[in-house]
Design a protein around this motif. Structure first.
Motif, short mmCIF file in Angstrom:
data_model
loop_
_atom_site.label_atom_id
_atom_site.label_comp_id
_atom_site.label_asym_id
_atom_site.label_seq_id
_atom_site.Cartn_x
_atom_site.Cartn_y
_atom_site.Cartn_z
N ARG A 80 0.83 -1.21 0.00
CA ARG A 80 0.00 0.00 0.00
C ARG A 80 0.86 1.26 0.00
O ARG A 80 0.54 2.25 -0.68
CB ARG A 80 -0.93 -0.02 1.21
N LEU A 83 2.28 1.70 -3.60
CA LEU A 83 1.26 2.19 -4.53
C LEU A 83 0.94 3.66 -4.26
O LEU A 83 0.79 4.45 -5.20
CB LEU A 83 0.00 1.34 -4.41
N LEU A 132 -15.41 4.70 -0.17
CA LEU A 132 -14.69 3.56 -0.74
C LEU A 132 -14.78 2.30 0.10
O LEU A 132 -14.36 1.23 -0.36
CB LEU A 132 -13.21 3.92 -0.93
N THR A 135 -11.27 -0.74 2.52
CA THR A 135 -10.55 -1.51 1.50
C THR A 135 -9.12 -0.99 1.40
O THR A 135 -8.77 0.06 1.95
CB THR A 135 -11.23 -1.39 0.13
N ASP A 136 -8.31 -1.74 0.66
CA ASP A 136 -6.95 -1.27 0.40
C ASP A 136 -6.95 -0.01 -0.44
O ASP A 136 -6.06 0.85 -0.29
CB ASP A 136 -6.15 -2.37 -0.32
N THR A 137 -7.94 0.13 -1.33
CA THR A 137 -8.03 1.34 -2.14
C THR A 137 -8.21 2.57 -1.26
O THR A 137 -7.60 3.63 -1.51
CB THR A 137 -9.21 1.23 -3.12
N LYS A 139 -7.12 3.00 1.78
CA LYS A 139 -5.85 3.31 2.44
C LYS A 139 -4.86 3.97 1.47
O LYS A 139 -4.14 4.90 1.85
CB LYS A 139 -5.26 2.04 3.04
N VAL A 140 -4.83 3.50 0.23
CA VAL A 140 -3.95 4.11 -0.77
C VAL A 140 -4.39 5.54 -1.05
O VAL A 140 -3.55 6.45 -1.19
CB VAL A 140 -3.94 3.26 -2.05
N VAL A 141 -5.70 5.78 -1.14
CA VAL A 141 -6.21 7.13 -1.38
C VAL A 141 -5.82 8.06 -0.24
O VAL A 141 -5.45 9.22 -0.46
CB VAL A 141 -7.74 7.09 -1.58
#
Length: 274
Positions: A80, A83, A132, A135-137, A139-141
């Motif tokens: 994460r 990314l 979101l 989710t992992d998305t 955390k990346v955001v």
């Protein structure tokens, strides 16, 4: 006579290299070892269970992170983080180059950028969770929402500071917009861009931990918070130690990349010093 003179000349040089190596090792490890000794001595006199000694933390580190926890918690966090940093670099450089080149766009977006930049990224975690999900998305955001700003702002300033004579030379040779961007603007702005990336790495590491502490079932932040809630103090300190090691690794990798990307820049500085 020549061989004898060569041996005499080589001896001080060898000692100089050796002394430099010793000094470098002392600078790198002297202060950390001294702090560990002080910590160990202080922990022997401490009555609180929240202050374990370095050996206890080292054993907890090996027992906790060398094994399944490395795959289940460390690798997802690093993925994460990677990314988030990569997305921040791409978005920051792309948007910063466009905004820096277009004067009217910079004036138009400056109030909005200042407003959004002033919002602390951790405040956006509940909003990201609603939009979101956990989710992992998400955390990346969250990582991108904070790490992109140093890169974006440094890129804008670097693009604006491109030498005017070089711009006029590019105009006289009718250089295309893409060629000017790739061969003139971005190389000229690269020292500021790399400075922004260095700042973004620290911000990204912090936001990675915070996002995992808020809502996650895996990761370094989640595991450290879990240890704290269950009074596993040595394990908690081992997680903090691991975060410090990750930070050192990022700094070393960034230093290698920076020296390669800015090789021309450091060469010019060395020439100017002479």
């Amino acid at each position: 006579m020549t061989a004898y003179t060569g041996r005499i000349a080589a001896t001080p040089r060898g000692r100089t290299v050796g002394s430099r190596l010793v000094v470098s090792l002392l600078n790198a490890f002297g202060l950390p070892m001294l702090l560990l000794v002080i910590w160990g001595l202080a922990s022997t006199r401490a009555t609180s269970g929240f202050f374990p000694d370095p050996l206890t933390i080292a054993r907890a580190f090996l027992d906790t992170w060398v094994g399944p926890a490395f795959v289940e918690d460390v690798l997802p966090s690093l993925a994460r983080l990677g990314l988030g940093v990569a997305a921040s670099i791409v978005l920051g450089i792309a948007a910063g180059a466009v905004i820096g080149l277009a004067h009217w766009l910079r004036e138009l977006l400056e109030p909005l950028l200042e407003f959004v930049r002033a919002i602390p990224p951790p405040v956006l975690i509940p909003v990201a969770m609603l939009l979101l999900g956990i989710t992992d998305t998400m955390k990346v955001v969250v990582i991108v929402s904070g790490a992109v700003w140093p890169i974006l702002l440094n890129t804008i300033e670097g693009v604006r500071a491109t030498d005017s004579v070089m711009k006029e030379t590019a105009d006289s040779f009718q250089v295309t917009w893409w060629e000017r961007l790739w061969f003139l603007v971005l190389p000229a702005a690269s020292p500021r861009i790399m400075a922004g990336v260095r700042q973004a790495l620290s911000v990204a590491l912090i936001l990675m931990v915070i996002s995992e502490m808020f809502a996650s079932s895996s990761g370094l932040g989640y595991r450290i918070a879990y240890f704290q809630r269950n009074y596993l103090i040595a394990e908690m300190w081992s997680g903090i130690l691991l975060l410090g090691l990750v930070g050192i690794l990022l700094a070393v990798l960034f230093g290698l990349v920076e020296r390669r990307v800015l090789r021309w820049y450091h060469g010019i500085r060395e020439v100017n010093r002479v």
